[in-house]
Design a protein around this motif. Structure first.
Motif, PDB file in Angstrom:
ATOM      1  N   CYS A  12      80.785  68.770  51.136  1.00 23.65           N
ATOM      2  CA  CYS A  12      80.811  70.043  51.853  1.00 23.65           C
ATOM      3  C   CYS A  12      81.141  69.721  53.316  1.00 23.65           C
ATOM      4  O   CYS A  12      81.163  68.550  53.712  1.00 23.65           O
ATOM      5  CB  CYS A  12      79.457  70.732  51.748  1.00 23.65           C
ATOM      6  SG  CYS A  12      78.149  69.753  52.492  1.00 23.65           S
ATOM      7  N   PHE A  13      81.314  70.766  54.099  1.00 21.09           N
ATOM      8  CA  PHE A  13      81.673  70.606  55.512  1.00 21.09           C
ATOM      9  C   PHE A  13      80.687  69.702  56.279  1.00 21.09           C
ATOM     10  O   PHE A  13      81.087  68.780  56.986  1.00 21.09           O
ATOM     11  CB  PHE A  13      81.766  72.020  56.131  1.00 21.09           C
ATOM     12  CG  PHE A  13      81.470  72.094  57.586  1.00 21.09           C
ATOM     13  CD1 PHE A  13      82.421  71.695  58.520  1.00 21.09           C
ATOM     14  CD2 PHE A  13      80.236  72.555  58.046  1.00 21.09           C
ATOM     15  CE1 PHE A  13      82.147  71.767  59.867  1.00 21.09           C
ATOM     16  CE2 PHE A  13      79.956  72.627  59.384  1.00 21.09           C
ATOM     17  CZ  PHE A  13      80.912  72.229  60.305  1.00 21.09           C
ATOM     18  N   GLY A  14      79.384  69.947  56.059  1.00 23.79           N
ATOM     19  CA  GLY A  14      78.357  69.216  56.825  1.00 23.79           C
ATOM     20  C   GLY A  14      78.306  67.740  56.468  1.00 23.79           C
ATOM     21  O   GLY A  14      78.140  66.884  57.342  1.00 23.79           O
ATOM     22  N   VAL A  15      78.452  67.425  55.180  1.00 21.32           N
ATOM     23  CA  VAL A  15      78.387  66.025  54.734  1.00 21.32           C
ATOM     24  C   VAL A  15      79.652  65.289  55.199  1.00 21.32           C
ATOM     25  O   VAL A  15      79.590  64.154  55.678  1.00 21.32           O
ATOM     26  CB  VAL A  15      78.203  65.955  53.193  1.00 21.32           C
ATOM     27  CG1 VAL A  15      78.413  64.540  52.685  1.00 21.32           C
ATOM     28  CG2 VAL A  15      76.820  66.464  52.813  1.00 21.32           C
ATOM     29  N   SER A  76      73.211  64.802  57.968  1.00 24.97           N
ATOM     30  CA  SER A  76      73.397  66.256  57.916  1.00 24.97           C
ATOM     31  C   SER A  76      72.109  67.039  57.642  1.00 24.97           C
ATOM     32  O   SER A  76      71.960  68.165  58.095  1.00 24.97           O
ATOM     33  CB  SER A  76      74.448  66.609  56.857  1.00 24.97           C
ATOM     34  OG  SER A  76      74.067  66.109  55.605  1.00 24.97           O
ATOM     35  N   CYS A  99      73.953  68.949  60.214  1.00 29.14           N
ATOM     36  CA  CYS A  99      74.887  70.040  59.909  1.00 29.14           C
ATOM     37  C   CYS A  99      74.575  71.230  60.839  1.00 29.14           C
ATOM     38  O   CYS A  99      73.408  71.592  60.998  1.00 29.14           O
ATOM     39  CB  CYS A  99      74.732  70.460  58.449  1.00 29.14           C
ATOM     40  SG  CYS A  99      75.758  71.887  58.062  1.00 29.14           S
ATOM     41  N   PHE A 101      74.674  74.260  60.358  1.00 31.85           N
ATOM     42  CA  PHE A 101      73.912  75.326  59.672  1.00 31.85           C
ATOM     43  C   PHE A 101      72.419  74.983  59.656  1.00 31.85           C
ATOM     44  O   PHE A 101      71.571  75.873  59.697  1.00 31.85           O
ATOM     45  CB  PHE A 101      74.420  75.523  58.234  1.00 31.85           C
ATOM     46  CG  PHE A 101      75.875  75.922  58.161  1.00 31.85           C
ATOM     47  CD1 PHE A 101      76.385  76.894  59.002  1.00 31.85           C
ATOM     48  CD2 PHE A 101      76.731  75.327  57.253  1.00 31.85           C
ATOM     49  CE1 PHE A 101      77.719  77.267  58.954  1.00 31.85           C
ATOM     50  CE2 PHE A 101      78.077  75.693  57.193  1.00 31.85           C
ATOM     51  CZ  PHE A 101      78.575  76.660  58.046  1.00 31.85           C
ATOM     52  N   VAL A 102      72.105  73.698  59.586  1.00 37.33           N
ATOM     53  CA  VAL A 102      70.704  73.267  59.606  1.00 37.33           C
ATOM     54  C   VAL A 102      70.173  73.358  61.042  1.00 37.33           C
ATOM     55  O   VAL A 102      69.045  73.798  61.280  1.00 37.33           O
ATOM     56  CB  VAL A 102      70.557  71.828  59.042  1.00 37.33           C
ATOM     57  CG1 VAL A 102      69.112  71.358  59.117  1.00 37.33           C
ATOM     58  CG2 VAL A 102      71.069  71.748  57.608  1.00 37.33           C
ATOM     59  N   THR A 167      68.723  75.287  53.065  1.00 37.07           N
ATOM     60  CA  THR A 167      70.128  75.731  52.909  1.00 37.07           C
ATOM     61  C   THR A 167      70.596  75.719  51.451  1.00 37.07           C
ATOM     62  O   THR A 167      71.490  76.474  51.089  1.00 37.07           O
ATOM     63  CB  THR A 167      71.091  74.842  53.730  1.00 37.07           C
ATOM     64  OG1 THR A 167      70.902  73.485  53.339  1.00 37.07           O
ATOM     65  CG2 THR A 167      70.888  74.997  55.215  1.00 37.07           C
ATOM     66  N   THR A 168      70.002  74.846  50.624  1.00 41.30           N
ATOM     67  CA  THR A 168      70.471  74.739  49.241  1.00 41.30           C
ATOM     68  C   THR A 168      69.564  75.491  48.257  1.00 41.30           C
ATOM     69  O   THR A 168      69.662  75.288  47.049  1.00 41.30           O
ATOM     70  CB  THR A 168      70.579  73.254  48.824  1.00 41.30           C
ATOM     71  OG1 THR A 168      69.371  72.598  49.210  1.00 41.30           O
ATOM     72  CG2 THR A 168      71.745  72.568  49.478  1.00 41.30           C
ATOM     73  N   CYS A 195      73.106  78.203  52.541  1.00 42.69           N
ATOM     74  CA  CYS A 195      74.519  77.883  52.772  1.00 42.69           C
ATOM     75  C   CYS A 195      75.260  78.109  51.456  1.00 42.69           C
ATOM     76  O   CYS A 195      74.772  77.709  50.395  1.00 42.69           O
ATOM     77  CB  CYS A 195      74.630  76.422  53.187  1.00 42.69           C
ATOM     78  SG  CYS A 195      76.299  75.810  53.146  1.00 42.69           S
ATOM     79  N   ALA A 197      78.016  76.754  50.378  1.00 40.26           N
ATOM     80  CA  ALA A 197      78.887  75.660  49.897  1.00 40.26           C
ATOM     81  C   ALA A 197      78.543  75.280  48.452  1.00 40.26           C
ATOM     82  O   ALA A 197      79.428  75.087  47.623  1.00 40.26           O
ATOM     83  CB  ALA A 197      78.752  74.443  50.803  1.00 40.26           C
ATOM     84  N   THR A 198      77.229  75.203  48.153  1.00 43.51           N
ATOM     85  CA  THR A 198      76.805  74.790  46.805  1.00 43.51           C
ATOM     86  C   THR A 198      77.177  75.847  45.768  1.00 43.51           C
ATOM     87  O   THR A 198      77.740  75.525  44.718  1.00 43.51           O
ATOM     88  CB  THR A 198      75.274  74.540  46.785  1.00 43.51           C
ATOM     89  OG1 THR A 198      74.963  73.682  47.872  1.00 43.51           O
ATOM     90  CG2 THR A 198      74.825  73.910  45.490  1.00 43.51           C
TER      91      THR A 198
HETATM   92 FE1  F3S Z   1      76.611  71.132  53.417  1.00 41.76          FE
HETATM   93 FE2  F3S Z   1      75.690  71.968  55.716  1.00 41.76          FE
HETATM   94 FE3  F3S Z   1      75.865  73.597  53.712  1.00 41.76          FE
HETATM   95  S1  F3S Z   1      75.338  69.983  54.800  1.00 41.76           S
HETATM   96  S2  F3S Z   1      75.519  72.338  51.903  1.00 41.76           S
HETATM   97  S3  F3S Z   1      77.574  72.648  54.761  1.00 41.76           S
HETATM   98  S4  F3S Z   1      74.200  73.446  55.127  1.00 41.76           S
END
Ligand code: F3S
Length: 283
Positions: A12-15, A76, A99, A101-102, A167-168, A195, A197-198
């Motif tokens: 995902c973007f954050g990782v 992240s 990340c 978002f976090v 977030t997950t 978030c 992304a998942t």
């Molecule tokens: Fe990835 Fe950041 Fe979302 S690490 S799952 S983009 S909160």
């Protein structure tokens, strides 16, 4: 033969941002030694590659306390506020790859608890991201993930309560727990910090699995999000296979002309590309 590769397969973007940050730092000899607080991702190939470049993983505050020089990279998932203070006191060069978002959740709980709010974090107590969020709460807080835990709370009715989520966390469960909370707290401020992304990765994997003859899911053995992807795909396509790398294709019996590929959140792009290229040799 046609190969359908999921656009959301892999990081995902954050990782992606966190892994790139570590490689950038490792390319600068003056930053060595480099430490990450916990593995940057749950992928042994990547962590072994980084180790060769001088990146070490530390797992606890005790280990952190012993460091005398070098760079500390926050992954992240993020960490609590006190880790930043420790790094500063020990004169470590801190690189923050939390990340965004976090980071936003850290800001919400910090500001709300500074104003006196009670903080409720909906998520799993054991998850490092949640432990990091707890470390930004300056007052009373709790972590809950079940209805029973909400019913056991004793928060004064007039108290303002700010609610955030890991977030997950599962969105359906989050909405359900918020509905339960609304019955027992009167002054709630709810921020949905899940978030997508998942869930986007899962929705796309499910869609592709309905369109193909065989489906390949790539990811680490212990990756829970890859396991979940596998289960989702298997429901739609009985010829679904869970592999770690392109080498595992030798053990797989692909059927049909249309093959789908997706990958868990900690699967690097090069592994996905290698599988994509090698699938063609199976025919
Ligand atoms: Fe990835 Fe950041 Fe979302 S690490 S799952 S983009 S909160």
């Amino acid at each position: 033969m046609e190969v359908k590769l999921a656009k959301t397969a892999g990081f995902c973007f954050g990782v992606k941002r966190a892994v790139e940050t570590v490689y950038e730092q490792a390319a600068q000899p003056e930053q060595l030694p480099i430490y990450t607080f916990g593995p940057i991702i749950h992928n042994e190939e990547v962590t072994a590659d980084l180790e060769k470049k001088g990146v070490r993983i530390i797992h606890s505050e005790e280990e952190l306390r012993k460091l005398e020089k070098g760079t500390l990279i926050i992954r992240s998932h993020g960490v609590g506020e006190h880790i930043y203070k420790m790094a500063e006191e020990q004169n470590l060069h801190l690189v923050d790859a939390t990340c965004p978002f976090v980071k936003k959740i850290h800001k919400i709980v910090k500001e709300a608890s500074d104003k006196g709010d009670y903080i409720i974090i909906i998520g799993s107590k054991e998850h490092p991201e949640v432990q990091g969020i707890c470390g930004w709460c300056h007052g009373e807080y709790c972590v809950i993930s079940t209805e029973e835990e909400i019913r056991a709370l004793s928060i004064p009715k007039e108290k303002k309560v700010t609610v955030v989520s890991q977030t997950t966390f599962n969105l359906v469960k989050f909405k359900y727990l918020v509905a339960v909370l609304e019955k027992i707290c009167y002054n709630l401020y709810i921020v949905n910090t899940i978030c997508n992304a998942t869930s986007e990765r899962q929705v796309e994997a499910k869609q592709i699995a309905t369109e193909v003859d065989s489906m390949i899911v790539i990811g680490g053995k212990t990756s829970s999000n890859t396991q979940k992807l596998y289960e989702i795909c298997k429901e739609e396509c009985k010829n679904t296979y869970y592999i770690q790398t392109a080498k595992d294709l030798e053990t797989v019996q692909l059927e049909g002309d249309v093959i789908g590929i997706t990958a868990g959140a900690s699967t690097p792009k090069n592994i996905i590309e290698e599988v994509q290229a090698n699938v063609r040799f199976k025919f």
